[in-house]
Design a protein around this motif. Sequence first.
Motif, PDB file in Angstrom:
ATOM      1  N   LYS A  66      12.393   0.430   5.677  1.00 14.22           N
ATOM      2  CA  LYS A  66      12.724  -0.351   7.108  1.00 14.22           C
ATOM      3  C   LYS A  66      12.893   0.816   8.036  1.00 14.22           C
ATOM      4  O   LYS A  66      13.345   2.060   7.816  1.00 14.22           O
ATOM      5  CB  LYS A  66      14.186  -0.910   6.588  1.00 14.22           C
ATOM      6  N   GLU A  67      12.465   0.459   9.114  1.00 17.57           N
ATOM      7  CA  GLU A  67      12.457   1.563  10.338  1.00 17.57           C
ATOM      8  C   GLU A  67      12.955   0.532  11.620  1.00 17.57           C
ATOM      9  O   GLU A  67      12.237  -0.764  11.909  1.00 17.57           O
ATOM     10  CB  GLU A  67      11.253   2.028  10.658  1.00 17.57           C
ATOM     11  N   ASN A  68      13.666   1.018  12.412  1.00 20.12           N
ATOM     12  CA  ASN A  68      14.029   0.376  13.655  1.00 20.12           C
ATOM     13  C   ASN A  68      14.473  -0.898  13.445  1.00 20.12           C
ATOM     14  O   ASN A  68      13.970  -2.068  14.279  1.00 20.12           O
ATOM     15  CB  ASN A  68      13.091   0.550  14.689  1.00 20.12           C
ATOM     16  N   GLY A  69      15.090  -1.417  12.335  1.00 23.75           N
ATOM     17  CA  GLY A  69      15.442  -2.786  12.298  1.00 23.75           C
ATOM     18  C   GLY A  69      14.433  -3.638  11.660  1.00 23.75           C
ATOM     19  O   GLY A  69      14.301  -5.030  11.563  1.00 23.75           O
ATOM     20  N   ARG A  70      13.097  -2.855  11.507  1.00 20.23           N
ATOM     21  CA  ARG A  70      12.038  -3.608  10.898  1.00 20.23           C
ATOM     22  C   ARG A  70      11.460  -3.457   9.654  1.00 20.23           C
ATOM     23  O   ARG A  70      11.491  -2.195   9.369  1.00 20.23           O
ATOM     24  CB  ARG A  70      10.750  -3.685  12.124  1.00 20.23           C
ATOM     25  N   PHE A  71      10.933  -4.331   8.977  1.00 22.82           N
ATOM     26  CA  PHE A  71      10.561  -3.873   7.638  1.00 22.82           C
ATOM     27  C   PHE A  71       8.897  -3.715   7.718  1.00 22.82           C
ATOM     28  O   PHE A  71       8.422  -4.416   8.566  1.00 22.82           O
ATOM     29  CB  PHE A  71      10.536  -5.012   6.791  1.00 22.82           C
ATOM     30  N   GLU A  72       8.432  -2.542   6.962  1.00 24.36           N
ATOM     31  CA  GLU A  72       6.954  -2.160   7.020  1.00 24.36           C
ATOM     32  C   GLU A  72       6.701  -2.454   5.633  1.00 24.36           C
ATOM     33  O   GLU A  72       7.207  -1.861   4.639  1.00 24.36           O
ATOM     34  CB  GLU A  72       6.756  -0.922   7.545  1.00 24.36           C
ATOM     35  N   LEU A  73       5.841  -3.350   5.474  1.00 25.27           N
ATOM     36  CA  LEU A  73       5.058  -3.472   4.084  1.00 25.27           C
ATOM     37  C   LEU A  73       4.028  -2.955   4.011  1.00 25.27           C
ATOM     38  O   LEU A  73       2.984  -3.009   4.951  1.00 25.27           O
ATOM     39  CB  LEU A  73       5.232  -4.877   3.886  1.00 25.27           C
ATOM     40  N   SER A  74       3.627  -2.205   2.936  1.00 28.50           N
ATOM     41  CA  SER A  74       2.119  -1.859   2.775  1.00 28.50           C
ATOM     42  C   SER A  74       1.678  -1.730   1.518  1.00 28.50           C
ATOM     43  O   SER A  74       2.579  -1.859   0.703  1.00 28.50           O
ATOM     44  CB  SER A  74       1.933  -0.255   3.191  1.00 28.50           C
ATOM     45  N   ASP A  75       0.357  -1.644   1.337  1.00 30.69           N
ATOM     46  CA  ASP A  75      -0.269  -1.662  -0.025  1.00 30.69           C
ATOM     47  C   ASP A  75      -0.998  -0.382  -0.215  1.00 30.69           C
ATOM     48  O   ASP A  75      -0.578   0.457   0.799  1.00 30.69           O
ATOM     49  CB  ASP A  75      -1.276  -3.027  -0.199  1.00 30.69           C
ATOM     50  N   ASN A  76      -1.589  -0.209  -1.295  1.00 33.24           N
ATOM     51  CA  ASN A  76      -2.051   1.335  -1.544  1.00 33.24           C
ATOM     52  C   ASN A  76      -3.169   1.255  -0.431  1.00 33.24           C
ATOM     53  O   ASN A  76      -3.646   2.459  -0.460  1.00 33.24           O
ATOM     54  CB  ASN A  76      -2.466   1.260  -3.007  1.00 33.24           C
ATOM     55  N   SER A  77      -3.875   0.347   0.186  1.00 27.78           N
ATOM     56  CA  SER A  77      -4.732   0.693   1.197  1.00 27.78           C
ATOM     57  C   SER A  77      -4.309   0.667   2.483  1.00 27.78           C
ATOM     58  O   SER A  77      -3.245   1.262   2.715  1.00 27.78           O
ATOM     59  CB  SER A  77      -5.995  -0.370   1.260  1.00 27.78           C
ATOM     60  N   SER A  78      -5.072   0.341   3.565  1.00 30.89           N
ATOM     61  CA  SER A  78      -4.386   0.425   4.929  1.00 30.89           C
ATOM     62  C   SER A  78      -3.813  -0.808   5.465  1.00 30.89           C
ATOM     63  O   SER A  78      -3.323  -0.766   6.530  1.00 30.89           O
ATOM     64  CB  SER A  78      -5.675   0.539   5.923  1.00 30.89           C
ATOM     65  N   LEU A  79      -3.417  -1.768   4.690  1.00 39.88           N
ATOM     66  CA  LEU A  79      -2.698  -2.864   5.045  1.00 39.88           C
ATOM     67  C   LEU A  79      -1.473  -2.444   5.425  1.00 39.88           C
ATOM     68  O   LEU A  79      -0.586  -1.859   4.578  1.00 39.88           O
ATOM     69  CB  LEU A  79      -2.633  -4.109   3.777  1.00 39.88           C
ATOM     70  N   LYS A  80      -1.090  -2.807   6.603  1.00 39.68           N
ATOM     71  CA  LYS A  80       0.460  -2.762   7.118  1.00 39.68           C
ATOM     72  C   LYS A  80       0.879  -4.235   7.536  1.00 39.68           C
ATOM     73  O   LYS A  80       0.260  -4.837   8.446  1.00 39.68           O
ATOM     74  CB  LYS A  80       0.562  -1.792   8.133  1.00 39.68           C
TER      75      LYS A  80
END
Lengths: 350, 115, 615, 235, 346
Positions: E84-98
């Motif tokens: 969670k950064e700046n009130g937003r969630f960042e979801l990522s997988d092991n590759s480049s997906l965000k």
Amino acid sequence: MMKNSQVTVTKEIADDNYFYLRSCIRQNFFPGAEKVFLDILKNKLGKNIIDNANHISCTGIGYHSDIVPYETYQAMVARQFALMTEQGLKNAAVSCITSYGGYNEVMKTWKEFPEEEAKARKNLKNATGRRFEIPENISHSCDIIYKFRHDIAELAQYKLINKQTGKPLRIVDHIGCHYAKIFPEKGIGGAEQNTVLSAIVEAWGGQSVDYPERRHCCGFGFRHYLVKNNRSYSISNSKKKFESMEPYCPDMIITNCPGCNMFLDKWQYALAKIEGKTYSGDKNGIPVLSYEELAGLVLGYNPWDIGLQMHQVDVEPLLKKMRFDYNPDEKYLDAGGKFMGQPEFTGCLP
Amino acid sequence: MSQFDFLKPKSRQIEFEQFDDRILTFVLERERSFLTCISCGGCTATCSAGNLTSFNIRKIGLSLRRGSINDLSDEIQKCMFCGKCTLVCPRDINIRNVVLLIKKRIAQLESEKTL
Amino acid sequence: MENIISIPFLVGMAYLFIVLIFRCIKWIAGLSKFDKIRLLKSITGRRLFQSIKETFMEALLHRKIFRKNPVLGYMHMSLAFGWFLLIVVGHLETMMAEHSMFVPFHKAVFFRYYESSGDFYLSGFFAFFMDLLLLFVLSGLMFAIVKRFRKKLFGLRRTTRLKSGDKIALTSLWLIFPLRLLAESTSAAVYHNGGFLTSGVGFVIDFIGNPAILYYPLWVAYSLSLGFFFAALPNSRYMHIPTEVVFIFMRNAGIRLKKQNDSYTDVQVFSCSRCGICLDKCQLSVAGIDDSQSVYLLKNIRNKNLSDEKLFNCQMCGRCQIDCPVGIETIELRTVQRIESTRDYNSSYDYLIQEIATKADVVYFAGCMTHLTPRVISSMKKIFATVGEGVWFMDEVKAPCCGRPLMLAGQYEAARKLIENNSRMILDSGAHTLVVSCPICYKVFKEDYKLPDVEVVFHAQYIDALIASGRLMVDAIGLRMVYHDPCELGRGMGMYEAPRRLLGRMGEVVHMKDEKEYAYCCGGSLGNIKITEDERKLLRNQALVAYESYSPDVLVTACPKCKKTFAAGRKMKVLDVVEVVAGAILAEKPQKVENPLAEQDVDALAFAPDMTCNL
Amino acid sequence: MRTLMQRLGEDVRLKEGLHACMSCGICTAVCPAAEYFEYDPRSIVVTVQSGNEAKIRKLIESDTIWMCGQCMSCKPRCPRNNCPGLIISVLRRVSQETGAFVKSRLGRQQYLILKTIGTNILETGYCVFPASVVPETHPEQGDVWRWIYQNKEAVYERVGANLDKEGPGAMRKIDRENLNELERIFAESGGNSFFSTIVKFSRAYAKESGFTDADGEPDMEKYTDFLLNEDNDEK
Amino acid sequence: MTEKRNIAIIGAGIAGQEAASVLAGLGYKVTLLEKQERMGGMLNKWSKLFPDFSSSQQILDTVQVSANKNLSVICNADISSITKENGRFELSDNSSLKVYADLVLLATGYNLFDATLKEEYGYGVFENVITSVDFEKVHKSGKKLTTLLGKEPRRVAIIHCVGSRDAKSGNTYCSKVCCITGVKQAIEVTRMWPDCEVFNFYMDLRLYGSKYDSLYLEAQKHHKVQFIRGRLSEISERQDKGLQLKAEDTLQGRPLRMNADIVILLVGMEACEQNADLCRNNTLDLDENRFFKSKNIHYARNISTQPGIFMAGSCICPMSVNETLESSRSAAFLVDKSFRSVQVEE
């Protein structure tokens, strides 16, 4: 189908410098097995193993037949550890399954209840003035054979092959209950698919044969064998195992525990007397060998040097299948080569 | 071999492969409600004969369904037929009929000398 | 040549007589020594007249059927009594014509065939009267034929199914009288000797055909039909006609059913006319069970193919027995068959040990079923406490069952063991009164226990007496009550009034159409071993629907089994008589009258064992 | 006076062996003793778990607890990590401490075991040794054992054992010093008093049952004889 | 007022899809992330559902999300981290997906217990020992269940609580659906082979749902399925490849030995192994059974210990199909509610 030996082993087994702890039953009935084990370790594998004259029975049979209280048992175990500490050794090599389970049980108790350890230390100190350190490694002697099974295979003069048919010998195993049932993580392969013996058998060219009652107890039952009138329990359990292995036509039974080795040998004889039948397809019965004895054979020891004449079920049929080079006439000769008499009867059925 | 008289190998395991279904089949053909027993023990708890003895009607049904019928003939005699069991059975099993059928079948097997 | 036509008749008749005599000898020989003496005494004494009277009333006039259904009664009476009169009057006529007291039997039967002159004293009267009787019989026959196809007109919903022996007998029976009419009519046409009916019909025959040609074949046909009927009779249900006479004589001699089959069982079995009245009384039909009723029981005993499934599929409620025109003891008879069927597997109850009895004036035995209705027990205790009776509650902790359920299952020998055990305990207590609150127990205590100097009373009787003597006071609680007669108590023991009288002291007992001996069974009867629970519910609902139509405040019964069965129906509140009383007890100081319904909600709706009440 | 439950609870093995049993029966399924005796470890655990003194008293006075063969097959299977075998050990200990063991046929046998194994341990330092396996009382050992027994010296020497001799090796003689240590450990840790408890209760029972000598003292030889021949009911 | 209307849903099983449909319908921007190639999750493995034997495909078809301007689906996205950064969630997988979102809904579902861990039952060693999922596969294929040698089984044993309520497997909780699955599969076996005897070995029968008990009754009454109260101890193989079973008949108090041709292990539900990864960079917690921990198991079952992260379906605890769908709708409601309250505050 997965081979029996293909199970990951997590257990650590020390690779040298052992303190040898003998077994009451093995010394009593199969003294040659302990002798050949020490000989293999020292002379064939070049290991350091100390056979100390001061160690006494761990009193495990008394403990499990409930006349020796747990505190006393813990102190007796503590004394074995103290002897080992005094010898400067940290690795125990245990010949007896009951002791092996007992040492592990005591260590587990001490881990969970440190006050019990303190009590044992105090009792030992007061009684003998000895102190001990907790061993780094406790291995059953089968673990050690297991660890060096491939080295032994390289030194082997015989393979576990039926030379008459060219096929591997069909070998059923019996793991003593206290080896892995109390602490599955302390036995090779765990409690369910124990592989310590099957891996040895397969390493030496034999075929390990599974059978439904493989995990069933031999039926010692401590107090059940010790009191004559209770022995039905013991024989009933062994019978169940024999019935279960019979259809697989095994060439031999390999055992882990000194008691089991004795029971599976003697109860075949008793069952033959009671029921008039054997489970081997012949009159002799299925030969029963411990892993040390089998290692001795594979390495070409003289069967009469390692005490195989002390078995009720004759081992000769097995030796013949292996085309083992032995002298049948030596069987009943004493150390000086003199005939010392012979049993009236060997095998199971006349 | 009298020296081995002290040894009597035996087992009391329920051996499914030696299932003796002669009573069970007889009962089920005539009283299908017996199929739905869930061994809740309500019958045993209320049983008048069970109040006087070790008689356990639930275990009788169970022995039947496990095909172990050897000790049944003496046990079943203890039932007094009062019908309380039938009255409390949550699965509406006609237990009195089950008992009657068991008794009948045992009498048959005994007269054939096959029990 | 003349006599040839009587041969079929004579052969049939002879066969019948031989069979009947053989049967009678066998039956009498099959009686026990004491029963033989009883029978002998009865036919030599005054009882003979009683028996003859009863034979006349029942076997000929069919009085009981008349009471039940006049049309059906008329049918039976016209056939039986009409035929009887035809034989008697015909015989008199023949005697008159022959001027002899001794005329051969066939002469009388075929009188019109032989007698052509018609010239004797009162011949005109006899011709008229015989025709009248024939018409009487024919009218009954007409009803019989209509009944076969339109049974509802006779108040019967169902009749029995026929088998081949019955069909032969029935066909020949039906043919006898029309053929007689035709034969006599041709005689009348040929000889001009008939009465109003035969000469009339004879005239018609003459008009449309040649009587002289038809004359001979018709008489032969008549003779044949008689012959066939007599020959078929012993193997058909019409055997009941002669057997019933034997039955009446034996019954009046005081012979009773035993705990095993004997010839009296046989006599009762053969006395069944398969009239089917029991079928309609039997409630099992609402559950679709229609092969185990009394008539089939009797038939199956006779044909020796009685299965356990049929034997034990009966509520033993006794409704069928009430209306049986022959008076067959259907319930006792079934009990005997159950005893016979289970004789090989009676229990010994060796485990029974003599419990120590407590000394008391009054012993209370609640019974197994009552233990599942603890409110009955607590009410009994309340009453005992109120009147200060010294009571030993015999089966409070442990005691064997009373034995009645075993009796109902035919386990007579086994039941004896329980009875012996219980008897010893009751006698050891030194009590003068045994109070029971369960009709099932009551029946067996009354009938099968030997308890000298101990009075066995049902709780309703006992409480009623307490009130009558002033020891217990109850208040009117103004409830409208429907009283359900438990089978074992009502039809079983004939106790209808005591509970009603008791309830009447506290409220209104509604009169109903089907009550007392015609009361329904609750469906829960212990007598039936084979019925499923779902079928029981249908029986129960039949009773409940009937009771609901009287919209009572409460349904009262006097049997724990009935109570639980009805309560499970969850249609109305159900109480035992004793609960009503317990709710209406007046303490010495007048106090607010409890409404017994208020606290009964749980119980009335209970369908699982009610264990809420700790005593 | 401690309750039985307290006595049981004092043994650490009860804490190791009993958590909360749900009566699944897996222990009985795998139990070799359950197959040959009227014995059900599950119900024993349930009884101990109930904490009911009367039931536990009955249990430790019964044959049941002595039927376990201590194989511990139950341990690796229990879905709740219990070990009925250990619970049995604790029950047996309390049964002996409180004298309840003499109430049952199998319990009384503890005296026999004490006389054999106990004596072996204290006198020789071994639980078993060749001279103690007498062929007459061990017919099942067979003819080979009879031959070994009769030719002990030669046979053991032939296979490299050190029977009854000084120094290390199989079946060596345990010297006095080590045996003294053993004795002191037994004295220090309660082993000796446990032995004498068993003897005390056995003597009392022997006396009570009429196995006495001329002076009215318990005759333990007669009692031993009785125990050896006290037969199994099931036979 | 800024528009915070992006929601990421992890897992496109029935829980994720149902919640996605509801939320997209309410006008939120929903990104549905699925680690497998296709949606549907575990239900793809099932053939028929208890207690009505309806087809699982029917459920899958019903919840199937359709393309929509508010809804995007990304398959092969194995999300391994949430930060969670700046009130937003960042979801990522092991590759480049965000993937970025204002709110996250976890619908990661469950794993099946690995039956090979119960060595004594011989799964993976003896071929005639199969799991309930293997059975579903056979059933789905339309073939009949046969022994390894292709023969008709004459006796089938169904083992309850495999990997559930078992400290030895590390799962001390009840998986809740196995009992009824066992009853369902028992009936299915007898439907395939009317002469086959079926035995269910159970510890407790936990048939808690509506109409479940009538299925139990039906199994006994019409299919002669038999129930033995006792936990299976071990399975061994006989020479003919048949199986030997040992259990205690606890109602008799006697050990029992039985031969069976096929054994079906009712494997329990376990939390996904990845759950721990998702907890790493935030305050998400796991409960003692390694499922996601609820803020409150009564009134906030769908709310995680990390503000802004919600949960639906069997990532909370073992659930049946209908409970899962209810759970995801309730999660959707809570998500919607939380957006609204945020707007009010602002």
